[in-house]
Structures are given as structure tokens and as C-alpha cells.
Design a protein around this motif. Structure first.
Motif, PDB file in Angstrom:
ATOM      1  N   GLN A  65      35.024  41.724  49.664  1.00 13.54           N
ATOM      2  CA  GLN A  65      34.665  40.318  49.495  1.00 13.54           C
ATOM      3  C   GLN A  65      35.417  39.693  48.333  1.00 13.54           C
ATOM      4  OE1 GLN A  65      32.961  38.646  51.618  1.00 13.54           O
ATOM      5  NE2 GLN A  65      32.441  40.440  52.878  1.00 13.54           N
ATOM      6  N   ILE A  66      35.568  40.467  47.227  1.00 16.56           N
ATOM      7  CA  ILE A  66      36.315  39.935  46.075  1.00 16.56           C
ATOM      8  C   ILE A  66      37.775  39.723  46.455  1.00 16.56           C
ATOM      9  CG2 ILE A  66      37.118  40.480  43.735  1.00 16.56           C
ATOM     10  CD1 ILE A  66      34.457  41.983  43.320  1.00 16.56           C
ATOM     11  N   GLY A  67      38.380  40.745  47.140  1.00 16.88           N
ATOM     12  CA  GLY A  67      39.784  40.617  47.534  1.00 16.88           C
ATOM     13  C   GLY A  67      39.996  39.462  48.492  1.00 16.88           C
ATOM     14  N   ARG A  68      39.068  39.323  49.467  1.00 16.75           N
ATOM     15  CA  ARG A  68      39.198  38.232  50.427  1.00 16.75           C
ATOM     16  C   ARG A  68      39.140  36.882  49.747  1.00 16.75           C
ATOM     17  NH1 ARG A  68      36.281  37.706  56.282  1.00 16.75           N
ATOM     18  NH2 ARG A  68      36.727  35.487  56.634  1.00 16.75           N
ATOM     19  N   ALA A 105      44.408  32.093  46.753  1.00 16.37           N
ATOM     20  CA  ALA A 105      45.866  32.080  46.600  1.00 16.37           C
ATOM     21  C   ALA A 105      46.531  31.284  47.712  1.00 16.37           C
ATOM     22  CB  ALA A 105      46.399  33.515  46.575  1.00 16.37           C
ATOM     23  N   PHE A 106      46.100  31.457  48.983  1.00 16.19           N
ATOM     24  CA  PHE A 106      46.735  30.761  50.091  1.00 16.19           C
ATOM     25  C   PHE A 106      46.340  29.299  50.144  1.00 16.19           C
ATOM     26  CE2 PHE A 106      47.478  35.047  51.732  1.00 16.19           C
ATOM     27  CZ  PHE A 106      48.750  34.929  52.249  1.00 16.19           C
ATOM     28  N   LEU A 107      45.091  28.976  49.776  1.00 14.88           N
ATOM     29  CA  LEU A 107      44.611  27.605  49.946  1.00 14.88           C
ATOM     30  C   LEU A 107      44.918  26.709  48.755  1.00 14.88           C
ATOM     31  CD1 LEU A 107      41.128  28.292  51.580  1.00 14.88           C
ATOM     32  CD2 LEU A 107      43.267  27.619  52.715  1.00 14.88           C
ATOM     33  N   MET A 138      49.584  41.832  47.162  1.00 16.35           N
ATOM     34  CA  MET A 138      48.315  42.546  46.995  1.00 16.35           C
ATOM     35  C   MET A 138      48.633  44.032  46.848  1.00 16.35           C
ATOM     36  SD  MET A 138      44.997  42.878  49.503  1.00 16.35           S
ATOM     37  CE  MET A 138      45.835  44.062  50.539  1.00 16.35           C
ATOM     38  N   GLU A 139      47.967  44.649  45.902  1.00 16.60           N
ATOM     39  CA  GLU A 139      48.199  46.068  45.643  1.00 16.60           C
ATOM     40  C   GLU A 139      46.863  46.730  45.320  1.00 16.60           C
ATOM     41  OE1 GLU A 139      49.909  48.094  41.850  1.00 16.60           O
ATOM     42  OE2 GLU A 139      51.628  47.526  43.127  1.00 16.60           O
ATOM     43  N   ILE A 140      46.629  47.870  45.996  1.00 14.29           N
ATOM     44  CA  ILE A 140      45.416  48.631  45.708  1.00 14.29           C
ATOM     45  C   ILE A 140      45.825  50.042  45.348  1.00 14.29           C
ATOM     46  CG2 ILE A 140      45.057  49.255  48.146  1.00 14.29           C
ATOM     47  CD1 ILE A 140      42.009  49.005  47.502  1.00 14.29           C
ATOM     48  N   VAL A 161      44.766  44.505  42.799  1.00 12.38           N
ATOM     49  CA  VAL A 161      45.480  43.429  42.114  1.00 12.38           C
ATOM     50  C   VAL A 161      45.986  42.451  43.154  1.00 12.38           C
ATOM     51  CG1 VAL A 161      47.417  42.822  40.628  1.00 12.38           C
ATOM     52  CG2 VAL A 161      46.162  44.965  40.246  1.00 12.38           C
ATOM     53  N   VAL A 162      45.696  41.178  42.951  1.00  8.40           N
ATOM     54  CA  VAL A 162      46.215  40.086  43.784  1.00  8.40           C
ATOM     55  C   VAL A 162      46.904  39.116  42.854  1.00  8.40           C
ATOM     56  CG1 VAL A 162      45.654  38.220  45.365  1.00  8.40           C
ATOM     57  CG2 VAL A 162      44.374  40.371  45.478  1.00  8.40           C
TER      58      VAL A 162
END
Length: 1012
Positions: free
Chosen positions: A900-903, A909-911, A920-922, A932-933
Motif C-alpha cells: 500500500q505504501i509503495g502503491r 509520482a505518476f500523478l 522503484m527498487e526493493i 525505494v521509489v
């Protein structure tokens, strides 16, 4: 005896002694008496000694007493041994620390806490015990037998001497025994005097013994010049007191004393060469350089029969009588009274003359002292009156004397009367002074008058009706007259004008003396301190500056310009440097030397001139009754530091010895430590300081108290130390010590405290486990409730929303069949239905996650990557997703929150970022999981970072979710610089644990998730 005691004893032997001043009358020594009727002794005192540890010992017919200057303590060995008989005849303290005891059974030695009998010395021992210069002990026997009259003890071997050793036949009883400076032993026997040395005897018989063989020589005293004094207890020609000089007998014959009239019982030649003569019925005679004086029962002696003399290490002379013991020692302050020859004890004034004579105003006579001799001009025998008031010598060495109501001048042994111009008397002369112009000023008691006298005539009279005059008058170098007023004020008089200088002291203060000094200052002795005036400024000196009392009777300067104050409680000396410091800081505390009644000071109030300094520098003080003198250049000082001893430890009323390590019982409540210091000049002035190491942080000043008290000392080892000073403030810095150990109770021991600590820790751990169990149960209940709620929501979503959404899609598909294939609307409808299928699939997955608590595949990464790619399809933004490390199963709750946090981060970022590239990196590693986003978009300002956009809750939601799972969320952004969102989840929270959920790690993870 321990090392400290030996060292103290050696120091005492080597220290200079405080000797009596033989120039004084014996009545001018300090005298003290300990009488049998006062309970000090249970029996008659027969002998006296002092051991190297400083104690005085008294041998009585009922036992042995030890004396520390304050307390008489019966002697009893700690090991239970005792003397065969308690009747003690002779004592000696030898240089090795031994106490030698002679009684009717023989000779005994007390050393190192052990009592031993000296073999081969039969009793009785009564004629004396002496130690010669080589340390050999000689004991005189008083028995008529063949064992020998005197015994020699050396190197623990004893032998009694007989005729084979040079002791003449017929000598059976030795009454007295001494050694002279030439190492001769002198023995006074029942019919002769024997001198013996190395087996060579010499016999001497005073003339009185030639015809009377029953008379004994009871007293002997050897002079440093080789002569010998011998005393016999029978008066008569050749008897009494005789002096043996170069083998010839000479009687003592002076204008005051005929030695043949005495019945002498004992003699003492003190360390200064004065001879003390004890008699059977006339008390004590004191002889020095031809001068004789006397002290007897009527003067305070306990008895007129003197048994023995003894001189201790401080120079105090002790006198043994059948009624007790008396002591004599020097006083710094000497008293002159009617006993010394003054007219009477009513001394009201004193003045010093140029020739060294001291004149004394007395009732019934004008007394004078010169070279220690007193003379008087008495009423009816040359004195023109009765009461001598003021006495004054002017610069022309004329003596002015106020007698009754007249002023007279003493010239050539005659008194010349000075009258007023009308022939009347001057009146009672209160005070006399002389100004720089040699005018004599008289303060008359009539009509508050000042009279100026010149050439034996009254040339001016000044009435002072506006002031209340007193009896004090002084002239300064500028010609001003200073008067002390009854109001306590000072008045300055000049050319007929009077200026009153009001005193800062309380009303009712009386001025007793005024002194004008060469530096222009004026000092006034008052009943409330000293008033000081200089350069227009007034100050007061009194108890607020540290003086022992405020009442000042008189003041005088000594030859070194030190100030002496004769006060209501003693004599005070303030040195000049200290006085100058006080002038600069009148509120400061002054340092001074103080003498009180124990030094011979007898405070009082002289009505006229109270103080004077004679030509020889001695200071004289009149106190209304007697005259007192002190010589600042030859003060009596006691240089010997007192030996200090710890005598006993008393714990809860049980006594423990002070030597060694005393073990005190557990829970000792009241502890008392008795100590003492051995100075016999003035024991009342011995002061103490003590410290208990392990308890006291600093030295405690106990004053003159000889006991220390402690309450409820904790268990442990302690060392008690005590030091003391003598009557003149000389401290013995070698502290006396004693050690003791307070035994702990069982519950005060280390092992008990250790067990208590273990029990406490165990108890706390049990409480913790109980609390943990309660928290676990509460969390499990919360989790169960949550699971039920998730399942309910899943059912609702499945049965309502998803089913309804699925039915809606079927209807759209029915509509789609009616749209031509080539129509643009069909293509748009197909695309929308494809997207609806995906949403329906995602909805089903969410329902599945609610029921199964898990996320398939690689957890949130695949879902987030797919979501990012879908968002990027409709935009020009390039999206990349990467995974670092080996993916591991995450805790379902953590996986869901991360997703949920990543989403939310990707949506933002997109909007809102308007970015060209989004990454994005996990990362999976052993310590953490990190998401990280980041983008290169427009970024956010600080206000949005802290509070979020108005009406939007994305950032707040992300922070709340990260807190719920125990993660750390960091957001970095700046306008035009892009944004980076970094989510850090510790491994112990992120990863699914392999053991049971009820374990400790599961509990921490649950707590972290349910903390909100």
C-alpha cells in the motif's frame, strides 16, 4: 606499650619543662587540691609517680590510682592479676616505661600490661625507689633484718646490698633515698646520713644526731653544686633543716626562717633551684636565694602535715598530705593582695612611675611595689586621708594623688595639698591627665568641673552643665581633652568648648577608661566593648568581632604596641598587625590570645585608673579588689604537647579494651569512646579533635569533652583517631588511635544481600512473564477480532461488490455484441472491459488476501512492478523496477502495508511529479527489507512534506502505515529536484518467522503491527 606511646613518652622526657618561677611568692602560684573528704581518695596517699606515657600514679593504703588530670581510675590489670596487698608505700616511673610498685611484700613491676614480682627483693619497700643515670633501679627497704637495707635491680636481676657491699652495720631502715649529680646514692636512715658509690661508703651525722640515735633523716635534696639538704622531723640545734657543704653542716638561717625550728618531713629541690620544705605542722616553706615564704592550711593547703613532694614533667609540684594531694604551678597573671603586703584588698587605681615603682590606690593606704617589694603609706601614718582614688605621675616625675576629697602632690615623702583659689578642696578626683603644654587637668566629682592646674595652682575652672561627665579623662597630642560620659558617648573639649561624639552603642553603656594615642586615635573601654575613634570615623570592637565578652574594664598598650584588654571574663591580647587589619575592616573577626581564671585572671572593675605599664614592660591591672600583673615579654608558656590516649570503648553499656581490634556485636546502637590527654597544668583547658575513619569526613572539634559518641554505625571496619592541645594551644599531632569492627547481622551480610538480589530479580522476571502472558493474550484476542473482521469484509466484498461488478460486466458484454466490429466505440468498449477484468481480478485477489493473509509470488514487488507498468502505459514517463537480493517470504501484514505504501508512492509520482523517469527498487538482505521509489520530477516544498496537500491524505497514510509495522519512512524532496521515498523495515519485523506465532519474536512482531 605500643610504639606511639613510647615515642610520646620519649618526646615528653626530652621536651623543655615548664618550671615554676622561684622569684614569686608561693601564694602566687596556681594552687589546686584533691582532698579525701571530697571523695577523690579512699585511703591515705603514700607515694606518687609519673610514667613515660604521661599518666600520674598515686599509691594509697587501699590500692593504686591512675590520674589523667580529670579522673582518678582505680588500677586493675586486665589479665586478672593483682598485688598481694593493696597498701602501697613507694612508686617510681622509670625511663623504660615501667611502673615500679613497693609494698610490704616486696617490689613489683608493671610494664606492657603485665605485672611481675621482682624476685630476691623482700619487703617491705618504703624508703623510696630511685633510678640512677644508668637505668639501674634502687629500692630502699624498711625492715630490721639481714637481707640488706637497699636492693639493686639491673637487667631483670636483683640483689640486696649488705655489709660486704660497703653498707655499714646497724643500718636497717632507710627513710629517704636520692641520687646526686655525681652518681652518689644518699640514704637517710634512722640515725645517720650515708653516701654510697661503687661499694665506697661515707657517713655523715648532723650534730643533733650525735646525741640522739632514734632520729631519722626524713628528707633529702641534692643541689647541682654538690651540696646536700637534709631534713629531720625533730627541731633543735643541729636538727630540723641542715645544709651539708663540702662535708660541713650548716643550718638554714635567714631573717624570715630559722631551719632548726622546723620538723622537716620531706624536701624537694625543683628544676629551677628553689627548695620546697615540707613540715609536720607548719605546711610548706619555699626558699630561693635567701628569700623565704610560706603556704599552709589557712592559705588553702589540704593539711599542715606534708608527707611527700613530687615534680612532674611539666614542672608542676605536687604535695602529698594525710588529707589529700595539692599541686602548684606557674600562672601567667600574678596577683598582689593583702597577703603579699598591700594595705587591703580594695585596689581602685594603679600608676607606673619613671623609676619602676608601681603605685596603687587602695582603701586606707597608698601602696607601692618596687623590685618585688611592697611598701605602704597608710592612713594615720603619713597619708592625709583614707581612700586613695586617682594616682598620676607627670612629666616632671611628680606624683599626684587624689585622697578622699583632696588633690595632693607627694614630694620627698610629704603630701602637698592643692586647693582652689578660694582655699577650698578640689573635691573627689575622678581622673588626672596632662596636656602637651604640661598643664595638669583634673576632673572633679563636684559640679561636673574640669580644672587646669599649673605650678601647683588652679588657673582655670570649667563647668560642664550640658553633659553627664564620668570618671575618664585623656589628653591627645593636639591639646584636646577627651572625656568619657556616663551616657556612653565621647566628648572632645578645647578652649572652653565641648563637642559630643555620640556612641553607636546602646543607651546605658558606661565608659570606664579613655586612651588618646599618638596617631590621633582614641580608644574607650566600655561596658559594651571598645569604642574606637580615628579621622572622624567611629568603630566598635566587641563580641561581634569574636571577643569572649563585651565588658571591658581597662586597656593598655605593651612595649610592642599590642593592645591588652582587661575584660569581664579574662585578659585579651590583640597584636598590632591584627589591630591595624581591624581598623581597615571593622566588621571582621579579630584573632587574639585569651587568658581566663585558669591563667590567674581575676576580672573586676577599678573605679579610677584601671591599667598601667611599668618601666620594665610589665602590665598592671586594678580590678577593684586586688592588683594583677602580667609580663608580656616573659609569659608562662607550656611547650609540652600532651600525650593522648584512647582509654576505652563502650558499646551498648558493654566495655571493650582500646588496644587491639575490638569486635562489636551486630546492631550496636550506642557507641561511646573515652579518650584523654595528659597535661596537668590546666586540664580544664585541654582541647580535643577526633575523627572516625570510615564515617567522619573531617575532624570533629569536641572542645574539652573527653568522649565521642556515635549512634547506629553500619557494619564495617573503623579507626578512631584523636589529637589534643595543652593549656597554651600546643597540639600533639601524633594521634592516638584505636580500631574496631562492627559485626554485621545476618541480613546485613553480603551473601544475604546477594540472595535478596537474586530473589528480587526472579520476582521481577516472574512478574514480567505474567505481564507478557497477559499482553500476548490481549494481542491474540485483538488479532482474532481483526481476522474475523477481515473475513466479514471479504464476504461482503465477494457477495455484494464483486458479484454486482461481475453482473455489470455481463451486461456490458451483451451491449458489446450489438456494436458493429468496425465501430470505434466497440474498440473502446473492449478496452474498458479488459481493464474491468483486471480490476475484478485484483478485487478477487484482495478478497483472497483478506482471508489468507498473504501475497503470492515475490510478495509486493511483482504487484508494485505491474502497477507501475500499467501507470506508465498511458504516460510518457519511463518506469523501471529492480529487485536486489533474494526475495524471502514477508510477514503478511507487513507485505500488505509495504504494497500500500509503495502503491501510494507510485501514484504520487505518476500523478503529481510530472517526472520523466520513475525508479522503484526493493532490497532483501539479512538485516532489513528496503523499498525505494524515486523520480526526477517537480519535487515538493517543506510545507507539503510536513503537512501534506490540503485535502489529500496520501503522505499521512504512508507515515501511519510505516509506524504500524515498526518501519522507518524517510522522504527527501526539494522543488525542481525530484523526490525519493525510502521505506526501511528491520528484518525481525519484515520476515515471516519459522517458529510458532506465540513465541517471543512473533510477539514483538505482533506488538509492532498492533501498536496503534
Amino acid at each position: 606499650m605500643d610504639l606511639l606511646t613510647n615515642l610520646v613518652g620519649l618526646a615528653l622526657l626530652c621536651a623543655p619543662a615548664l618550671a615554676l618561677n622561684p622569684d614569686r611568692n608561693i601564694s602566687q602560684y596556681a594552687h589546686s587540691a584533691w582532698r579525701m573528704q571530697d571523695g577523690f581518695f579512699n585511703g591515705r596517699v603514700n607515694g606518687m609517680a609519673q610514667t613515660t606515657d604521661g599518666y600520674l600514679w598515686f599509691g594509697t593504703n587501699t590500692g593504686l590510682l591512675r590520674f589523667d588530670g580529670v579522673r582518678f581510675t582505680p588500677w586493675a590489670p586486665a589479665d586478672g592479676t593483682r598485688l598481694p596487698h593493696s597498701d602501697i608505700h613507694a612508686l617510681l616511673g622509670s625511663r623504660d616505661g615501667s611502673l615500679w610498685i613497693g609494698n610490704r611484700d616486696g617490689l613489683f613491676r608493671w610494664k606492657d600490661e603485665k605485672l611481675t614480682r621482682v624476685s630476691h627483693v623482700p619487703g617491705p619497700i618504703g624508703g623510696g625507689i630511685v633510678e640512677d643515670g644508668k637505668g639501674v633501679i634502687w629500692a630502699a627497704r624498711s625492715a630490721d633484718d639481714t637481707a640488706g637495707p637497699i636492693c639493686r635491680i639491673s637487667n631483670e636481676r636483683a640483689r640486696c646490698l649488705t655489709g660486704a657491699d660497703g653498707i655499714p652495720a646497724g643500718i636497717s631502715v632507710i627513710e629517704s633515698l636520692i641520687e646526686d649529680a655525681a652518681d652518689n646514692l644518699w640514704m637517710g636512715t634512722n640515725n645517720l646520713l650515708l653516701r654510697w658509690k661503687n661499694g665506697s661508703p661515707a657517713i655523715y651525722k648532723p650534730q643533733g644526731l650525735e646525741s640522739n640515735s632514734s632520729i631519722g633523716v626524713d628528707g633529702l635534696a641534692a643541689s647541682p653544686d654538690g651540696s646536700l639538704w637534709a631534713g629531720m622531723a625533730v627541731p633543735g640545734h643541729g636538727l630540723g633543716l641542715e645544709h651539708l657543704i663540702d662535708g660541713a653542716w650548716k643550718p638554714l638561717l635567714t631573717p624570715q626562717l630559722d631551719g632548726s625550728t622546723l620538723d622537716v618531713t620531706d624536701l624537694l629541690l625543683d628544676r629551677d633551684g628553689a627548695l620546697w620544705i615540707g613540715t609536720a605542722d607548719q605546711g610548706i616553706y619555699h626558699y630561693y636565694h635567701g628569700r623565704v615564704d610560706r603556704f599552709r592550711r589557712s592559705d588553702g593547703l589540704s593539711s599542715d602535715f606534708v608527707s611527700r613532694f613530687f615534680e612532674d614533667k611539666e614542672g608542676t609540684v605536687w604535695v602529698i598530705t594525710p588529707q589529700g594531694v595539692d599541686s602548684f604551678h606557674n600562672l601567667s597573671v600574678v596577683t598582689w593582695s593583702a597577703r603579699e603586703g598591700l594595705t587591703t584588698d580594695n585596689v581602685v587605681s594603679v600608676a607606673a612611675a619613671h623609676d619602676g615603682t608601681v603605685w596603687i590606690g587602695n582603701a586606707g593606704g597608698l601602696d607601692s611595689i618596687k623590685d618585688g617589694n611592697v611598701s605602704s603609706i597608710r592612713a594615720g601614718k603619713g597619708l592625709p586621708g583614707n581612700q586613695v582614688r586617682s594616682v598620676f605621675e607627670d612629666r616632671e616625675n611628680r606624683l599626684w594623688v587624689g585622697v578622699d576629697n583632696d588633690l595632693t602632690v607627694l614630694q620627698n615623702g610629704h603630701f602637698r595639698k592643692i586647693s582652689r583659689p578660694d582655699g577650698s578642696s578640689i573635691g573627689p578626683v575622678r581622673d588626672i591627665t596632662e596636656d602637651p603644654q604640661n598643664n595638669l587637668w583634673i576632673e572633679s566629682g563636684w559640679d561636673k568641673e574640669l580644672l587646669r592646674i599649673r605650678d601647683f595652682k588652679v588657673v582655670e575652672q570649667f563647668r560642664l552643665p550640658d553633659i553627664s561627665s564620668g570618671r575618664e579623662l585623656a589628653a591627645d597630642a593636639e591639646g584636646n581633652l577627651w572625656l568619657g560620659l556616663k551616657t556612653g558617648d565621647l566628648a572632645r573639649f578645647r578652649d572652653g568648648h565641648t563637642e559630643v561624639i555620640h556612641s553607636p552603642l546602646a543607651a546605658g553603656t558606661r565608659i570606664r577608661q579613655v586612651v588618646a594615642n599618638p596617631d590621633g586615635s582614641v580608644l574607650a573601654a566600655t561596658t559594651a566593648g571598645v569604642i574606637a575613634w580615628r579621622d572622624g570615623q567611629q568603630s566598635t570592637l566587641g563580641t561581634r568581632n569574636g571577643l569572649p565578652c563585651d565588658g571591658i574594664n581597662g586597656l593598655i598598650w605593651d612595649s610592642h604596641r599590642n593592645l591588652w584588654l582587661h575584660t569581664a571574663c579574662g585578659l585579651v591580647e590583640i597584636e598590632q598587625a591584627e589591630l591595624q587589619r581591624w581598623w581597615r575592616h571593622s566588621e571582621s573577626t579579630v584573632q587574639f590570645k585569651y587568658m581566663d581564671a585558669l591563667d590567674g585572671v581575676l576580672p573586676g572593675n577599678a573605679y579610677y585608673q584601671p591599667a598601667a605599664r611599668s618601666k620594665d614592660g610589665r602590665l598592671w591591672f586594678a580590678n577593684g579588689s586586688v592588683l594583677q600583673m602580667i609580663d608580656p615579654a616573659n609569659l608562662i608558656r607550656n611547650p609540652i604537647p600532651p600525650p593522648v590516649h584512647v582509654e576505652e570503648i563502650v558499646a551498648d553499656r558493654r566495655n571493650y579494651p582500646a588496644d587491639g581490634l575490638a569486635r562489636l556485636p551486630p546492631l550496636t546502637r550506642n557507641l561511646q569512646i573515652d579518650y584523654t590527654a595528659l597535661s596537668f597544668v590546666a586540664p580544664q583547658k585541654v582541647r580535643f579533635r577526633y575523627r572516625l575513619d570510615g564515617y567522619d569526613k573531617d575532624w570533629q572539634d569536641s572542645g574539652t569533652r573527653r568522649q565521642a559518641f556515635y549512634t547506629d554505625l553500619p557494619p564495617g571496619n573503623y579507626q578512631f583517631r584523636v589529637i589534643a592541645s595543652n593549656n597554651d594551644g600546643v597540639w600533639n599531632e601524633s594521634a592516638a588511635t584505636t580500631s574496631f569492627y562492627v559485626v554485621p547481622a545476618f541480613y546485613q551480610t553480603s551473601w544475604f544481600l546477594f540472595l535478596c538480589a537474586i530473589a528480587a530479580v526472579s520476582g521481577l522476571y516472574m512478574i514480567y512473564l505474567i505481564h507478557l502472558k497477559q499482553v500476548t493474550r490481549r494481542i491474540q484476542e485483538q488479532l482474532a477480532t481483526r481476522v474475523e473482521e477481515r473475513e466479514r469484509i471479504a464476504r461482503e466484498l465477494h457477495d455484494t461488490l464483486l458479484q454486482g461488478f461481475h453482473g455489470l460486466m455481463l451486461r456490458f458484454q451483451s451491449v458489446l455484441k450489438n456494436i458493429p466490429p468496425e465501430a470505434a466505440a466497440r474498440r473502446m468498449m473492449e478496452t474498458a472491459l479488459d481493464r474491468a477484468d483486471e480490476v475484478l481480478l485484483e478485487g478477487r485477489q484482495r478478497v483472497h488476501n483478506l482471508r489468507e493473509e498473504g501475497m503470492p509470488g515475490n510478495g509486493p514487488w511483482e504487484n508494485l512492478a505491474r502497477w507501475g507498468n500499467e501507470l506508465a502505459q498511458s504516460r510518457d514517463t519511463r518506469f523501471t523496477a529492480a529487485i536486489v537480493g533474494t526475495p524471502q517470504p514477508l510477514d503478511p501484514a507487513v507485505s500488505d502495508e509495504v504494497y500500500q505504501i509503495g502503491r501510494e508512492a507510485l501514484n504520487n509520482a505518476f500523478l503529481h511529479a510530472y517526472a520523466k523517469q520513475i525508479e522503484m527498487e526493493i532490497t532483501y538482505d539479512r538485516k532489513s527489507v528496503r523499498l525505494v521509489v524515486r523520480d526526477d520530477g517537480a519535487g515538493m516544498d517543506n510545507e507539503i512534506l510536513e503537512r501534506g496537500r490540503s485535502g489529500h491524505w496520501g503522505l499521512s497514510g504512508m507515515r501511519e502505515r510505516s509506524q504500524q509495522i515498526g518501519a522507518q519512512l524517510n522522504i527527501w524532496s526539494h522543488g525542481g529536484a525530484g523526490t525519493e521515498i525510502d521505506l526501511f523495515i528491520p528484518a525481525k519485523v519484515a520476515y515471516r518467522q519459522p517458529h510458532k506465532k506465540s513465541g517471543w519474536n512473533e510477539f514483538k512482531r505482533r506488538v509492532a503491527r498492533q501498536s496503534e
